[in-house]
Design a protein around this motif. Structure first.
Motif, short mmCIF file in Angstrom:
data_model
loop_
_atom_site.label_atom_id
_atom_site.label_comp_id
_atom_site.label_asym_id
_atom_site.label_seq_id
_atom_site.Cartn_x
_atom_site.Cartn_y
_atom_site.Cartn_z
N ILE A 18 -1.06 9.52 0.26
CA ILE A 18 -1.61 8.64 1.65
C ILE A 18 -3.04 8.66 2.22
O ILE A 18 -3.93 8.62 2.36
CB ILE A 18 -0.57 8.47 2.84
N LYS A 19 -2.77 10.59 2.14
CA LYS A 19 -3.71 11.37 2.69
C LYS A 19 -4.82 11.08 1.77
O LYS A 19 -6.06 11.41 2.04
CB LYS A 19 -3.75 12.34 3.14
N SER A 20 -4.55 11.40 0.76
CA SER A 20 -5.96 11.80 -0.27
C SER A 20 -6.34 10.24 -0.90
O SER A 20 -7.16 10.55 -1.30
CB SER A 20 -5.14 11.96 -2.14
N MET A 21 -5.69 9.76 -0.46
CA MET A 21 -6.37 7.96 -1.26
C MET A 21 -7.53 7.81 0.28
O MET A 21 -7.54 6.43 0.50
CB MET A 21 -5.10 6.72 -0.83
N GLY A 22 -7.32 8.29 1.42
CA GLY A 22 -8.22 8.08 2.06
C GLY A 22 -7.21 7.11 3.77
O GLY A 22 -8.75 7.01 4.52
N TYR A 23 -5.96 6.89 3.21
CA TYR A 23 -5.98 6.14 4.61
C TYR A 23 -5.31 7.15 5.90
O TYR A 23 -4.85 8.31 5.30
CB TYR A 23 -4.25 4.99 4.33
N LYS A 24 -5.79 6.72 6.72
CA LYS A 24 -5.59 7.47 8.15
C LYS A 24 -5.31 6.44 9.54
O LYS A 24 -3.90 6.22 8.99
CB LYS A 24 -6.80 7.94 9.14
N GLN A 25 -5.80 5.21 9.88
CA GLN A 25 -5.03 4.29 11.20
C GLN A 25 -4.25 3.23 10.11
O GLN A 25 -4.92 2.88 8.86
CB GLN A 25 -5.80 3.59 11.61
N ALA A 26 -3.60 3.20 10.40
CA ALA A 26 -3.01 1.51 10.10
C ALA A 26 -3.82 0.10 10.27
O ALA A 26 -3.91 0.45 11.45
CB ALA A 26 -1.07 1.32 10.46
N THR A 27 -3.22 -0.56 9.80
CA THR A 27 -4.10 -1.84 9.69
C THR A 27 -2.57 -3.14 10.54
O THR A 27 -2.00 -2.49 10.65
CB THR A 27 -4.74 -3.13 8.12
N PRO A 28 -3.63 -3.63 11.60
CA PRO A 28 -2.58 -4.39 12.23
C PRO A 28 -1.02 -5.32 11.19
O PRO A 28 0.38 -4.63 11.87
CB PRO A 28 -3.06 -5.58 12.07
N ILE A 29 -1.33 -5.32 10.11
CA ILE A 29 -0.52 -5.78 8.38
C ILE A 29 0.50 -4.90 8.62
O ILE A 29 1.76 -4.66 8.51
CB ILE A 29 -0.96 -6.65 8.17
N GLN A 30 0.13 -3.49 8.23
CA GLN A 30 0.70 -2.22 8.14
C GLN A 30 1.20 -2.00 9.65
O GLN A 30 3.16 -1.80 8.67
CB GLN A 30 -0.02 -1.73 7.87
N GLY A 50 -7.75 -8.69 2.38
CA GLY A 50 -8.69 -7.57 2.69
C GLY A 50 -7.66 -7.55 4.01
O GLY A 50 -8.75 -6.50 4.98
N THR A 51 -7.00 -7.87 4.72
CA THR A 51 -6.37 -7.00 5.47
C THR A 51 -5.59 -6.19 5.66
O THR A 51 -4.70 -5.23 6.37
CB THR A 51 -5.27 -8.45 6.55
N GLY A 52 -4.90 -5.00 4.18
CA GLY A 52 -3.94 -4.20 3.88
C GLY A 52 -3.06 -4.19 3.48
O GLY A 52 -2.23 -3.58 3.43
N LYS A 53 -3.21 -6.22 3.38
CA LYS A 53 -1.34 -6.09 3.00
C LYS A 53 -0.50 -4.88 1.69
O LYS A 53 0.90 -5.14 1.80
CB LYS A 53 -0.72 -7.72 2.61
N THR A 54 -1.30 -4.94 0.95
CA THR A 54 -0.31 -4.31 -0.72
C THR A 54 -0.56 -2.67 -0.05
O THR A 54 0.80 -2.42 -0.48
CB THR A 54 -1.92 -3.75 -1.43
N ALA A 55 -0.80 -2.41 0.92
CA ALA A 55 -0.55 -0.68 1.16
C ALA A 55 1.00 -1.63 2.06
O ALA A 55 1.55 0.01 2.57
CB ALA A 55 -1.41 -0.03 1.99
N ALA A 56 1.01 -2.53 3.15
CA ALA A 56 2.09 -2.87 4.06
C ALA A 56 2.88 -2.73 3.21
O ALA A 56 4.13 -2.21 3.80
CB ALA A 56 1.78 -3.64 4.74
N PHE A 57 3.27 -3.36 2.08
CA PHE A 57 4.53 -3.18 1.59
C PHE A 57 4.90 -2.07 0.17
O PHE A 57 5.62 -2.04 -0.02
CB PHE A 57 5.26 -4.69 0.53
#
Length: 491
Positions: A18-30, A50-57
């Motif tokens: 997750i860190k290497s992908m540049g994700y830091k803060q979670a979106t509301p759906i996540q 566009g809300t980050g739902k793919t990473a959410a699951f």
């Protein structure tokens, strides 16, 4: 208060990915979905593209796969289009880099090598299968797909799958899965048919609903009332005065893609188009060129619109009004991101004026209708109610054609009219497996050595019943007549 991925109880190696992908803060759906999924609860979630739902699951599912170290396929993700399957597969590869989790994207195409690669991956085993329904059924019918130990079923963009007519295929797949599993359903919209479908396959699900966000205030939304035969001329007129960095142009007509691309190229734009007529390799190559800024304009059909994930789009142009008001918001939301400015232009013919009314109701804003330049001609009168009645009468009397198309132009991709949502959304390359005999069935296994013929038993019976032309015994040349040529096999 912001939520980071460190706030979840995720597997350590996954956190590195997750860190290497540049994700830091979670979106509301996540932030809302991940805790429910980690607690093994079924989930129905409504969130737009566009809300980050793919990473959410993916994030919680990959965490559990990394902890479980399963030696069988534990996860099945069903999606409506090839592009989305490939996009999710790529995201799995990035997130799971340090966990060692494996995935395979299963989607259609009459490429024997593609089929063999998919078969090898399915028989060798992968932690996650990301698949379009029709193609997966084609493999399952061959008997080597093992999903008897499946633990996690995820349906992404469920509304799109139902719109494309995949209900029967989905139920055919789901009925062969273990009853004891966790099921997650993600959808951009939540109409009654989705809720009814969810009741059939989910067990006491948690629910998350993020309302459709309004288009960003820094998007310049422009509406042109136009006849179909004026659209290309108007497009050329507009682009003379607009500084385009990158543009996605959406059209509902597959056969219009090449015509639009040629017009853009004549104007000096680097342009190309993707539709279900292009091979998967061609579509991926075109998308990559667009992402790399080697293409200035990408022309895409409705069917191809989901799964296009490109940043820094300066312009979005709707050559045809999208079928659903929510899709309008999704489309134009691809521009003016991260505080930048963007422009969204929409061409509205007579028939589509009623759709514009629904869009304005959704975004709670009346959009300005720009007068056509004199060189283009007069606009259609803006009369949604009158046009609705007019085309209802025309449909009842003539029984065919796209009423708003005075030029007799090409029909919408996959369908004969704008009112038929099931047919108009179907991609030729992602047709449901239960289509009737005689229709193209590119989701079937390609003709490779050892694979059964794609001709149906019913079609073969019909061929057997076909009689030879009657010829009297004493006719000249009796016994030497050339038999009729066999009917061509279905594509």
């Amino acid at each position: 208060m912001s939520v980071t991925f460190n706030d979840f109880n995720l597997q350590t190696d996954l956190l590195e990915g997750i860190k290497s992908m540049g994700y830091k803060q979670a979106t509301p759906i996540q932030a809302q979905a991940i805790p429910h999924i980690l607690e093994s609860k079924d989930l129905i979630a409504c969130a737009q593209t566009g809300t980050g739902k793919t990473a959410a699951f993916l994030v919680p599912t990959l965490s559990r796969i990394a902890e479980g170290r399963f030696d069988f396929t534990s996860t099945l993700i069903l999606v409506p289009t090839r592009e989305l399957a490939k996009q999710i597969d790529d995201q799995v590869e990035g997130l799971s880099y340090f966990t060692g989790a494996t995935s395979i994207a299963i989607y259609g195409g009459n490429n024997a090598q593609n089929w063999d690669q998919q078969k090898h991956a399915l028989t060798s085993g992968a932690d996650i299968i990301v698949a379009t329904p029709g193609r997966l059924i084609a493999h399952m019918q061959m008997g080597y797909v093992k999903l008897d130990q499946l633990k996690y079923l995820i349906l992404d963009e469920a509304d799109k799958m139902l719109d494309m007519g995949f209900m029967d295929d989905l139920m055919k797949i789901i009925n062969q899965l273990p009853k004891e599993r966790q099921t997650l359903l993600f959808s951009a919209t939540m109409p009654p048919k989705i809720r009814e479908f969810a009741r059939k396959i989910l067990q006491q699900p948690e629910e998350i609903s993020l309302s459709i966000s309004k288009p960003a205030a820094n998007i310049d939304q422009q509406i042109y009332l136009v006849y179909d035969q004026q659209k290309l001329k108007l497009l050329q007129h507009i682009l003379k005065d607009v500084e385009v960095q990158t543009m996605i142009l959406f059209t509902s007509r597959k056969s219009a893609v090449n015509e639009i691309v040629r017009a853009l190229q004549k104007m000096g734009f680097e342009a190309d188009g993707i539709s279900s007529d292009r091979t998967q390799d061609e579509r991926e190559s075109i998308l990559q060129r667009f992402r790399n800024k080697q293409l200035q304009v990408l022309v895409a059909t409705d069917v191809m619109s989901r799964g296009i994930d490109v940043d820094n789009i300066s312009h979005v142009l709707n050559f045809d009004v999208p079928q659903d008001a929510e899709d309008y918001v999704h489309r134009i939301g691809r521009t003016a991101r991260a505080g930048t400015k963007g422009m969204a232009i929409t061409f509205v013919n007579e028939r589509d004026q009623e759709r514009l009314v629904k869009i304005e109701k959704l975004i709670e804003r009346e959009l300005p209708k720009i007068t056509l330049p004199e060189a283009i001609g007069e606009s259609p009168v803006y009369d949604p109610a009158g046009n609705r009645a007019k085309f209802s009468r025309d449909k009842g009397g003539s029984g065919g054609g796209r009423g708003g198309n005075r030029s007799g132009g090409p029909r919408r991709e996959g369908g004969s009219g704008s009112g038929d949502r099931n047919r108009s959304s179907k991609s030729r390359g992602e047709r449901p497996a239960h289509v009737t005999a005689g229709a193209p069935a590119t989701e079937q296994a390609p003709r490779v050595a050892g694979a059964p013929s794609t001709a149906t038993g019913e079609a073969q019976k019909k061929k057997k019943r076909r009689k030879k032309p009657f010829k009297p015994k004493n006719a000249e040349g009796a016994g030497n007549s050339t038999p009729p040529a066999p009917a061509p096999a279905a594509e």
